[in-house]
Design an enzyme around this catalytic site. Structure first.
Site, short mmCIF file in Angstrom:
data_model
loop_
_atom_site.label_atom_id
_atom_site.label_comp_id
_atom_site.label_asym_id
_atom_site.label_seq_id
_atom_site.Cartn_x
_atom_site.Cartn_y
_atom_site.Cartn_z
CE LYS A 8 -11.48 6.99 -19.43
NZ LYS A 8 -11.60 8.68 -18.64
CE1 TYR A 57 -15.74 9.73 -17.56
CE2 TYR A 57 -15.30 10.11 -14.69
CZ TYR A 57 -15.98 9.17 -16.49
OH TYR A 57 -16.32 7.80 -15.61
CG ASP A 114 -8.90 15.20 -15.96
OD1 ASP A 114 -8.21 14.69 -16.56
OD2 ASP A 114 -9.52 14.73 -15.55
NE ARG A 136 -2.95 0.70 3.41
CZ ARG A 136 -2.18 0.52 4.74
NH1 ARG A 136 -1.34 2.24 4.20
NH2 ARG A 136 -2.66 -0.19 5.55
C1 LIG Z 1 -12.28 8.53 -17.56
C2 LIG Z 1 -12.30 9.63 -16.95
C3 LIG Z 1 -11.87 10.27 -16.32
C4 LIG Z 1 -12.01 9.08 -14.61
O1 LIG Z 1 -10.91 7.68 -15.00
P1 LIG Z 1 -11.41 6.97 -14.35
O2 LIG Z 1 -10.27 5.67 -14.24
O3 LIG Z 1 -12.44 5.98 -15.37
O4 LIG Z 1 -12.20 6.79 -12.84
C5 LIG Z 1 -11.53 11.53 -15.40
N1 LIG Z 1 -10.75 12.63 -16.23
C6 LIG Z 1 -11.32 12.60 -17.58
C7 LIG Z 1 -10.69 13.54 -18.24
C8 LIG Z 1 -11.58 11.06 -17.57
O5 LIG Z 1 -12.19 10.92 -19.17
#
Ligand SMILES: *Cc1c(COP(=O)(O)O)cnc(C)c1O
Length: 383
Positions: free
Chosen positions: A198, A101, A173, A48
């Site tokens: 992604k 998101y 982000d 962890r």
């Molecule tokens: C998918 C996404 C998230 C969330 O990520 P997860 O891995 O699905 O928890 C956050 N920000 C953006 C821009 C995303 O496309």
């Protein structure tokens, strides 16, 4: 070292015990200590708090983003959650991009508000709106650019300057463009967030997240929360994500070229209304897209005449494009944000920020672009 070299080599050394070229998956809960008050040289104690496979990914992402340190998480949402927890206390306020998101909006409005944290969802594409939203108790600015799903952009340098003036961190982000095309820390940002699910993984194989900090001080705050809450990435996921990162530039360039061709096809089609792609001169912030990033990414959206019904008909008749949540993988995906990724954003808020019922979001993959266009053309004919 240049970016493409770093994507292959950063963070990875041959395994000292076997010479394995790839960092092994260290599937171990715990690590032996030399004595009661001493860890072994490498400093690992319990997975962890740190795992060698996960730390290889941390190092790679740190170098790719040009930051000081990185913490990798179980999901992108866990990464965003850790940033909010690290910098916000009861009574504090944060400024968040009004288009983000759907999970980010849900986390702020349905979870953090329960603990007395206040939010302003500002139009961060306009630095003046960010300035106006700042309060005495503002402790964090969180922006997403390009934003999911409308592809609205935030001027990272301008908003970072506002954050500096108010002495609060600016978290960005960077999921949609990745460090290959956009490096927020170089533009003045303090924390870079990823859903590694992604483009960094890129193969629809994992869910994961990461926070790269510009300074060790910021990183310590995020890492403390991570260890306290236990929101770590597993070694298996880190290993798969490490492999994905090695081909990032090649995938991004090919998928972005496909996206440009798809966007141009859609823009010329008589049944299609608005098309948005940062690489098209028709994007209202095309100049900013060109100046703050070195590529436009592979996300496109369009609206068809006939709203929800026509949009649904097209999504249902596509054969090659897969109807699914997620984006950024080699497989081309089509999503209906209103009923899928952004279903938890209230209708009035969706309307306010331009997430319309007929909006169809495309994540353009690595297939032959002519096959992708042919499939869209057939589906549009039927609509
Ligand atoms: C998918 C996404 C998230 C969330 O990520 P997860 O891995 O699905 O928890 C956050 N920000 C953006 C821009 C995303 O496309």
């Amino acid at each position: 070292m240049r970016f493409a070299t770093k994507q292959v080599h950063a963070g990875i050394e041959p395994d000292p015990t076997t010479g394995s070229i790839l960092t092994p998956i260290y599937q171990s809960t715990t690590f032996v200590q030399e004595s009661v008050d001493r860890y072994l040289e490498k400093g690992y104690s319990y997975s962890r708090s740190g795992n060698p496979t996960v730390q290889a990914l941390d190092k790679k992402l740190t170098e790719l983003e040009g930051g000081a340190a990185c913490a990798s998480f179980g999901t992108g949402m866990a990464a965003i959650h850790a940033v909010l927890l690290a910098f916000l206390n009861a009574g504090d306020h944060a400024v968040i991009s009004d288009v983000a998101y759907g999970g980010t909006y849900r986390l702020c409005t349905k979870v953090f508000t329960r603990f007395g944290v206040e939010f302003t969802f500002a139009d961060t594409s306009d630095p003046e709106d960010v300035k106006k939203s700042m309060r005495d108790n503002t402790r964090l600015i969180l922006t997403e650019t390009p934003a999911n799903p409308t592809l609205k952009l935030t001027d990272i340098a301008a908003v970072s300057a506002i954050a500096k003036e108010h002495r609060v961190p600016h978290a960005i982000d960077n999921t949609f463009l990745t460090p290959y095309y956009q490096r927020p820390i170089e533009l003045g940002g303090d924390l870079v967030i990823h859903s590694t699910t992604k483009y960094l993984d890129g193969h629809n194989a994992t869910v994961g997240g990461a926070v790269v900090s510009a300074t060790d001080e910021l990183h310590e705050k995020v890492a403390f929360v991570q260890n306290a809450t236990g929101s770590i990435m597993s070694p298996q996921v880190a290993w798969l994500t490490l492999q994905g990162c090695k081909t990032l530039t090649v995938r991004m360039d090919a998928q972005s070229a496909n996206a440009m061709a798809v966007a141009k096809f859609l823009e010329a089609h008589p049944k299609v209304g608005t098309v948005r792609y940062p690489g098209l001169p028709s994007h209202p912030q095309h100049e900013l897209a060109t100046s703050q990033a070195s590529g436009y990414g592979a996300m496109v959206w369009f609206e068809v005449e006939g709203g929800m019904a026509a949009g649904k008909a097209i999504m249902d008749s596509l054969e090659l494009w897969t109807l699914a949540e997620n984006l950024g993988s080699v497989e081309s995906l089509v999503t209906h944000p209103v009923t899928m990724t952004h279903a938890d954003v209230e209708e009035a808020e969706r309307k306010r920020v331009g997430i319309t019922d007929g909006l169809v979001r495309l994540s353009v993959g690595l297939e032959d672009v002519q096959d992708l266009i042919d499939d869209l053309e057939k589906a549009l004919e039927k609509a």
